[in-house]
Write a protein that holds these residues in place. Structure first.
Motif, mmCIF file in Angstrom:
data_model
loop_
_atom_site.group_PDB
_atom_site.id
_atom_site.type_symbol
_atom_site.label_atom_id
_atom_site.label_comp_id
_atom_site.label_asym_id
_atom_site.label_seq_id
_atom_site.Cartn_x
_atom_site.Cartn_y
_atom_site.Cartn_z
ATOM 1 N N PHE A 136 -6.678 -10.051 5.931
ATOM 2 C CA PHE A 136 -5.650 -10.261 4.915
ATOM 3 C C PHE A 136 -6.267 -10.755 3.607
ATOM 4 O O PHE A 136 -5.953 -10.246 2.524
ATOM 5 C CB PHE A 136 -4.607 -11.258 5.406
ATOM 6 N N PHE A 137 -7.142 -11.749 3.696
ATOM 7 C CA PHE A 137 -7.765 -12.276 2.479
ATOM 8 C C PHE A 137 -8.575 -11.202 1.756
ATOM 9 O O PHE A 137 -8.552 -11.110 0.526
ATOM 10 C CB PHE A 137 -8.667 -13.467 2.813
ATOM 11 N N ARG A 138 -9.275 -10.397 2.532
ATOM 12 C CA ARG A 138 -10.108 -9.364 1.919
ATOM 13 C C ARG A 138 -9.256 -8.338 1.178
ATOM 14 O O ARG A 138 -9.536 -7.994 0.034
ATOM 15 C CB ARG A 138 -10.958 -8.671 3.000
ATOM 16 N N ASN B 185 -1.705 -3.902 -2.801
ATOM 17 C CA ASN B 185 -0.535 -4.738 -3.056
ATOM 18 C C ASN B 185 -0.499 -5.851 -1.996
ATOM 19 O O ASN B 185 -0.316 -5.570 -0.805
ATOM 20 C CB ASN B 185 0.739 -3.895 -2.974
ATOM 21 N N PRO B 186 -0.666 -7.118 -2.394
ATOM 22 C CA PRO B 186 -0.711 -8.213 -1.421
ATOM 23 C C PRO B 186 0.509 -8.274 -0.505
ATOM 24 O O PRO B 186 0.374 -8.548 0.693
ATOM 25 C CB PRO B 186 -0.810 -9.465 -2.297
ATOM 26 N N GLU B 187 1.705 -8.023 -1.052
ATOM 27 C CA GLU B 187 2.908 -8.079 -0.227
ATOM 28 C C GLU B 187 2.941 -6.937 0.785
ATOM 29 O O GLU B 187 3.424 -7.108 1.903
ATOM 30 C CB GLU B 187 4.150 -8.043 -1.114
ATOM 31 N N ARG B 188 2.412 -5.791 0.376
ATOM 32 C CA ARG B 188 2.353 -4.659 1.313
ATOM 33 C C ARG B 188 1.344 -4.944 2.427
ATOM 34 O O ARG B 188 1.561 -4.598 3.586
ATOM 35 C CB ARG B 188 1.961 -3.378 0.561
ATOM 36 N N VAL B 189 0.261 -5.572 2.065
ATOM 37 C CA VAL B 189 -0.739 -5.986 3.059
ATOM 38 C C VAL B 189 -0.106 -6.975 4.038
ATOM 39 O O VAL B 189 -0.247 -6.840 5.261
ATOM 40 C CB VAL B 189 -1.966 -6.626 2.367
ATOM 41 N N ILE C 271 4.129 -6.948 10.698
ATOM 42 C CA ILE C 271 4.760 -6.025 11.643
ATOM 43 C C ILE C 271 3.812 -5.680 12.777
ATOM 44 O O ILE C 271 4.205 -5.655 13.958
ATOM 45 C CB ILE C 271 5.211 -4.744 10.914
ATOM 46 N N SER C 272 2.558 -5.446 12.444
ATOM 47 C CA SER C 272 1.578 -5.050 13.452
ATOM 48 C C SER C 272 1.347 -6.164 14.479
ATOM 49 O O SER C 272 1.418 -5.930 15.692
ATOM 50 C CB SER C 272 0.250 -4.687 12.777
ATOM 51 N N ALA D 298 -1.646 4.176 6.545
ATOM 52 C CA ALA D 298 -2.955 4.407 5.923
ATOM 53 C C ALA D 298 -3.663 3.091 5.631
ATOM 54 O O ALA D 298 -4.868 2.932 5.870
ATOM 55 C CB ALA D 298 -2.785 5.213 4.636
ATOM 56 N N LEU D 299 -2.893 2.118 5.136
ATOM 57 C CA LEU D 299 -3.463 0.797 4.868
ATOM 58 C C LEU D 299 -3.918 0.142 6.163
ATOM 59 O O LEU D 299 -4.998 -0.464 6.222
ATOM 60 C CB LEU D 299 -2.416 -0.073 4.166
ATOM 61 N N MET D 300 -3.102 0.255 7.215
ATOM 62 C CA MET D 300 -3.457 -0.355 8.486
ATOM 63 C C MET D 300 -4.727 0.255 9.050
ATOM 64 O O MET D 300 -5.561 -0.449 9.629
ATOM 65 C CB MET D 300 -2.300 -0.188 9.477
ATOM 66 N N LYS D 301 -4.886 1.551 8.858
ATOM 67 C CA LYS D 301 -6.095 2.216 9.340
ATOM 68 C C LYS D 301 -7.327 1.668 8.621
ATOM 69 O O LYS D 301 -8.366 1.421 9.241
ATOM 70 C CB LYS D 301 -5.974 3.725 9.127
ATOM 71 N N ARG D 302 -7.205 1.484 7.302
ATOM 72 C CA ARG D 302 -8.330 0.924 6.542
ATOM 73 C C ARG D 302 -8.624 -0.504 6.979
ATOM 74 O O ARG D 302 -9.793 -0.887 7.124
ATOM 75 C CB ARG D 302 -8.013 0.949 5.036
#
Length: 497
Positions: free
Chosen positions: A68-70, A78-82, A88-89, A225-229
């Motif tokens: 999360f910090f990274r 987008n921090p809120e999207r992260v 959720i995950s 896509a973000l979760m995969k990264r």
């Protein structure tokens, strides 16, 4: 210096909550060790199951705190999207974990040796799932630089836990003797150590509701896509975390399987209780970690970052060595944290503390591969150290009992620390002030020898007096070398270089 002051302030806030919280949780140790005799093995059960809990917490958060910090600090994210994606995950995997535990509860309880108490297992499962989910809003508070709320919730949990433990381990048992019919409606003496787990569940569940503000004010989106990264970044951290927590808990998990004596639970309880005194080091490392992670990632693009990391390492070593000497110097007082039945385990305290200092140094050394997005190195280092620790336990615990657990910690942490340092100096060179730190190490060794003889051959009051002088010598050396007081009127004239 301004950056170091900011880090020190945040560390102080996180540290104060940890210090007060850990002190209050320390009060649980005399309660449990007084009411659960060493021979009963009750504290051994607590030690064993909490070791599993610590391991499961790492698995169920799968490196998402550091991730999360990274990603929240990346300009393109987008921090809120992260935050939403991770929330959720982790929430989904925590629910899945609880469902699987209930589905295979008889088999799991039998494998762990608790077929007579399967409730211990499902209570532990729900508690660790809630803890895992809470890690996400807690890390969000750290990102938002809200240490006050962070500390408040941590302390609230401890106060609730302490009060309920006093109620169920001290007050209700006494009342039950005189009025079993009435008190028996809310208290069952046969539950014993189980109340520690039930209380933990109640307190953990209550804290979850305190995050209602952190659960609203943003759009819930799961970005695949973000979760995969993020998973490509976090999975080595997960391996690193598993290896790291196994370095701390593998001995307590493995002990029932490799120690063949009939007094297994008693021995494990003695080791677990005595190790609590050494946890001042874990407390310092934890407080430092809470403040240091956002600090490091926030400074990653500054020109002087490596010089700052080197200074932080030096100060970390200084203060952990000071804390070590304080614990050893006042062992005649601190031993009353645990019941007399458990005093034979006090010899593990200095060994466990040295191992924890090594872990803290390794944590400091670990940031180079996180900053260059090569977290796989952390998996290698922690994996090797964990392997060394586990092998040491398997070989030596059957012969030397819990003393082998303590020494195996040093072998595991020491291995990870040394490998990380030498590889890190090739991949991301930081000029740590090794010579300056070694002076403190040598001085602390000499003072520790003096404390050993004073504790062994002098009466408690005499030993405490001598040890206080030795601690003062170390503190004076710190002031003379690294924290000069020359700018303070009156005091300054005594501390001029």
């Amino acid at each position: 210096m301004a950056n170091l002051k900011s880090l020190a302030k945040d560390t102080a806030i996180y540290g104060m909550s940890s210090i007060v919280g850990r002190f209050l949780s320390y009060l649980l140790v005399p309660i449990h060790t007084a009411k659960l005799s060493a021979a009963s093995g009750g504290y051994g059960v607590i030690t064993n199951l909490y070791a599993y809990t610590a391991l499961l917490l790492v698995i169920l958060t799968y490196g998402m705190e550091t991730t999360f910090f990274r990603y929240a600090n990346k300009s393109k994210e987008n921090p809120e999207r992260v935050y939403s994606t991770i929330l959720i995950s982790v929430g989904f995997t925590s629910l899945l974990f609880v469902a699987l535990v209930f589905l295979f509860l008889p088999q799991i309880a039998s494998f762990m040796g608790y077929s007579d108490h399967p409730s211990y297992i499902w209570v532990m499962a729900i508690t660790v799932a809630l803890d895992s989910f809470q890690c996400v809003p807690f890390v969000y508070l750290r990102y938002k630089k809200r240490p006050i709320k962070f500390a408040t919730l941590k302390l609230l949990f401890i106060f609730m836990s302490l009060l309920l433990n006093i109620l169920y381990f001290i007050i209700l048992p006494d009342l039950y003797k005189s009025n079993p019919d009435l008190i028996g409606k809310i208290y069952d003496p046969t539950v014993g150590a189980g109340y520690a787990f039930y209380i933990n569940l109640v307190c953990t569940g209550s804290i979850t509701f305190c995050f209602y503000k952190e659960f609203k004010g943003f759009k819930y989106v799961f970005d695949k896509a973000l979760m995969k990264r993020m998973m490509s970044y976090s999975w080595p951290i997960l391996i690193l975390g598993i290896a790291g927590i196994l370095n701390q808990t593998a001995d307590r998990i493995l002990f029932p399987y490799i120690y063949k004596g009939s007094d297994m639970k008693m021995q494990l309880g003695i080791y677990g209780a005595a190790s609590k005194i050494a946890m001042i080091m874990a407390l310092i490392t934890q407080a430092f970690r809470y403040a240091y992670e956002p600090f490091v990632f926030g400074k990653a693009n500054e020109n002087d970052n490596r010089e700052t990391y080197a200074k932080v390492m030096k100060y970390f070593v200084i203060f952990t060595l000071f804390a070590y000497l304080v614990v050893i110097g006042y062992m005649h007082i601190l031993k009353y944290i645990v019941g007399r039945d458990y005093w034979e385990g006090l010899r593990v305290v200095p060994i466990v503390m040295i191992g924890t200092i090594m872990y803290g140094i390794y944590f400091n050394l670990s940031f180079w591969y996180k900053l260059i997005d090569k977290t796989i190195w952390g998996a290698y280092f922690s994996g090797i150290g964990c392997t060394v620790l586990i092998i040491s336990n398997i070989i030596f615990v059957p012969r030397f009992g819990y003393m082998a657990c303590a020494w195996s910690g040093i072998t595991g942490y020491g291995t990870s620390m040394l490998i990380s340092y030498f590889v890190g100096q090739k991949m991301y060179r930081i000029n740590y002030p090794i010579a300056e730190m070694m002076k403190y190490v040598v001085l602390s060794i000499l003072l520790n020898v003096g404390m050993y003889f004073s504790n062994k051959y002098l009466a408690p009051l005499g030993a405490i007096g001598i040890n206080t002088v030795l601690i003062f010598i170390f503190a004076t050396y710190i002031v003379k070398k690294d924290f000069p007081l020359s700018g303070i009127p009156v005091v300054g004239k005594y501390f001029k270089h």
